[in-house]
Design an enzyme around this catalytic site. Structure first.
Site, PDB file in Angstrom:
ATOM      1  N   CYS B  44       0.819  -1.214   0.000  1.00 24.68           N
ATOM      2  CA  CYS B  44       0.000   0.000   0.000  1.00 24.68           C
ATOM      3  C   CYS B  44       0.852   1.264   0.000  1.00 24.68           C
ATOM      4  O   CYS B  44       0.341   2.364  -0.224  1.00 24.68           O
ATOM      5  CB  CYS B  44      -0.913   0.029   1.221  1.00 24.68           C
ATOM      6  SG  CYS B  44      -1.889  -1.450   1.373  1.00 24.68           S
ATOM      7  N   ALA B 300      -4.643  -5.353   3.359  1.00 30.39           N
ATOM      8  CA  ALA B 300      -3.488  -5.719   4.181  1.00 30.39           C
ATOM      9  C   ALA B 300      -3.855  -6.225   5.578  1.00 30.39           C
ATOM     10  O   ALA B 300      -3.287  -7.200   6.057  1.00 30.39           O
ATOM     11  CB  ALA B 300      -2.559  -4.516   4.299  1.00 30.39           C
TER      12      ALA B 300
END
Lengths: 450, 450
Positions: B44, B300
């Protein structure tokens, strides 16, 4: 026509109830008696008027008396003090401009608020000694600072009003000392958070005196010194902020029951033990969502919400006032500190829990993303049930994350459940494991080892 | 000695499982096979390397391979690709440097992740056309921008990778166009949030093309144009970000069951239908806490949490992987956008709910306190049960407040319960009624009128 819905006190609880009742039932006559001139003002904003952040005191008023009267059709009477309630006759006695009259009510809401506690200090009547109980007082402090330009100020009490006032006065160029009788500031926030705030206050130049009892104030005409057990400290301005007490005299005189906290006892709809008499706001109890017991949390949201619920109930749709988690947040210079539920172990034990707590520090963003600061999270749970009991946060940003724990308290989540919450992650906003989740993981491990 | 805990894939799920299993059971042999060279990196964060916010790509690595090997005693083998699983023999076939060998396992975790979807566009192999599926690709895009200094870039796909890349490339001085096939960007965030983000993208100079299908890319040697149904658009750099698909080939070839989403089906402990075989992360399903159905949310936290839980389970303490609320947050230039649960009415109806939603705008602080900005809150609930189903937020600050709703979803709170949450208030942090509470009040009113 039915007797009106009469409200005593025109602040958060009273005006929320008045507005909501009129909106839901426009035919209902709603009369509000407010002894002062200010209504519906943001008391929590007062320190920021002294600081200079909020230039005009009037800016703190959410809705003006004229708006209540003209747009919301509420019969708002400022300068009217209710001095007695007759539960049998269903009337209140009102004093206004030297006149006295009886006002019948169909339903009554007591929203008399709380008053600043004023310990019997010597010299409390000297010029320059203030509490921060009202808009007029906020105005008076602000004017005093502007006109007298004091070099030194003493704040008595290290609660959030004290800390907010310290920030405000330092911003105004005043040397500030805080005197706290107890071994630490911010009692309900727990030791870890309080210590971090205290270090920060000292870093900002605040002279912090813990375990220091103030004897009184002295000076010629105006205050010049705070007198302590041994010696004294210069103070050209004093703000006493040692807490508030519910204003219950009116209710008590009418035989309305008080609860264990000394505030007015209410049921889940805000009803007192007197027929058709409600109480809400800083004068009333609310149910603590963690303990299930009556609690006295004189904060704005509790007052607004209870007032709104009672307004809805009076208009014909019975609505619970909702419980309190005692959630609070305070700015202390560059830090925020927040708390919810039971943070203090002793209080948790008194409520029948076996508390276990951890304090962790975690960044508010990933290490690689600029601007991350550390957030300290203290999380408390019950050893047996693993239920989350409370939390306290302190840091430069991210303290509004306390809301996650507050929500968990309302839902009676356990630590394993808290740990499994799907919270938002992206590098500009949070690390993968939000600090709340990190605290839950660590506390969960401690519970497992326990 | 028992056969080892073997993990396929060295990213969030795999390395979380490896670390946690070793910590809980230091005697357990843990082998991780990763076909690439990077492990445990923050995917990310990759757009922020392209943007220049994160200078070194290595900064995105949370734990280095050496740390895993030396400090955590994990037998991490990069450059090792698992090409087959034999469920009967309980072995995996591994290719490394041209060699092939069989590795027995006691327990196996499949953490093969997801791959960027690459539609069969013409010219997709031209130089200058990228996806953002790996650290190497992030590095390549960054280098390409630095070396070629493109004037124009096309981003195919208006999801959050596309939007983050738009921000990154505008920051690098590139003229950015986004091409989205559907009528709006940020599908899972709902129309209200998407429209606000789209207006903001345009304000920032992004050329946004909705309902625009890309046919392919063309140019000599390097990409120069995006070809559309009618005409073309200059693009010296192209990033294709149209979503990801779970990498399930290895599992599928071994007869491991896939779920309705196409990702690997798992039970609440992350177990697949194969004995002693777990799956976690972007290749696996998780249970949606709102619908109770399997869902594929390749994010995540879900991966990290499931990996950690499976590590704990493998070490002897069975631990559920936890559900997903699909909570996500994205930065789009000066705005944040966040979502959780079911925001889209159609998806809510498919899940058997009768959705009702409101969108409100409320300030993040009281009107009198400086710096307040508007936060738009879309809140969705079920008409019958009044249960909160989801929310979407958009604004310049305060979008992390989505966590309050995410927590409410896990706890299956109703709108009246959400409305009664005791959230934190003080002027520097929030209005008395947090925007989430304001949305709940309005939606509650709408439910009552319904």
């Amino acid at each position: 026509m039915d007797d009106p819905f009469v409200i005593v006190g025109g602040d958060a609880a009273g005006m929320s109830a008045a507005s909501k009742a009129k909106r839901e039932d426009p035919d209902l006559e709603v009369i509000v008696f407010e002894r002062g001139e200010w209504v519906s003002y943001a008391a929590c904003g007062m320190p920021y008027h002294v600081k200079g952040t909020v230039e005009e005191l009037e800016d703190l008023v959410a809705v003006t008396p004229e708006e209540f009267r003209e747009q919301r059709d509420v019969d708002l009477r400022t300068g009217h003090e209710v001095v007695a309630i007759d539960r049998e006759a269903k009337t209140v006695t009102v004093d206004a401009d030297g006149d006295r009259f009886e006002q019948p009510y169909g339903t009554l809401l007591i929203g008399t608020g709380a008053r600043a506690i004023e310990p019997p200090f010597d010299g409390v009547d000297l010029e320059g000694v203030f509490t921060l109980r009202s808009m007029d007082e906020a105005d008076a402090i602000e004017s005093y600072v502007t006109e007298r330009d004091p070099e030194t100020a003493a704040i008595v009490g290290g609660g959030y009003v004290g800390i907010e006032m310290a920030e405000a006065l330092v911003e105004r160029g005043v040397d500030v000392s805080i005197f706290e009788m107890l071994p630490r500031t911010l009692q309900p926030f727990g030791e870890e958070t309080a210590r971090t705030v205290e270090d920060h206050l000292r870093d900002q130049g605040v002279d912090l005196h813990l375990e220091t009892a103030v004897q009184g104030f002295s000076g010629d005409d105006r205050v010049e010194r705070v007198d302590l057990e041994d010696g004294s400290s210069p103070a050209e301005l004093v703000v006493v902020g040692v807490g508030v007490a519910p204003s219950v005299e009116l209710a008590e005189a009418a035989g309305i029951e008080l609860g264990p906290t000394g505030a007015i006892a209410t049921d889940e709809y805000g009803r007192t033990n007197a027929e058709n008499v409600f109480a809400a706001g800083d004068c009333a109890e609310a149910t603590n969502v963690v303990t299930g017991d009556p609690d006295h949390v004189p904060l704005a949201l509790t007052a607004n919400r209870a007032g709104r619920a009672i307004g809805t109930t009076v208009a014909g749709d019975p609505t619970p006032t909702g419980g309190t988690a005692g959630t609070a947040i305070v700015k202390a210079f560059d830090l925020g500190a927040a708390r919810t539920g039971l943070v203090d172990s002793e209080r948790a034990r008194e409520a029948g829990f076996a508390p276990l707590s951890v304090t962790i520090e975690a960044p508010t963003r990933p290490h690689y993303y600029p601007g991350a600061t550390d957030l300290a999270v203290t999380l408390v749970a019950d050893r047996e049930s693993e239920r989350v009991l409370g939390a306290s946060l302190v840091g430069e940003e991210g303290t509004k994350r306390i809301d996650t724990v507050a929500t968990a308290l309302h839902a009676e989540l356990t630590v394993p459940e808290l740990q499994n919450l799907d919270l938002a992650y992206a590098p500009p906003f949070s690390p993968v494991w939000d600090p709340i989740l990190t605290a839950a993981k660590v506390l969960n491990g401690k519970l497992a080892d326990d």
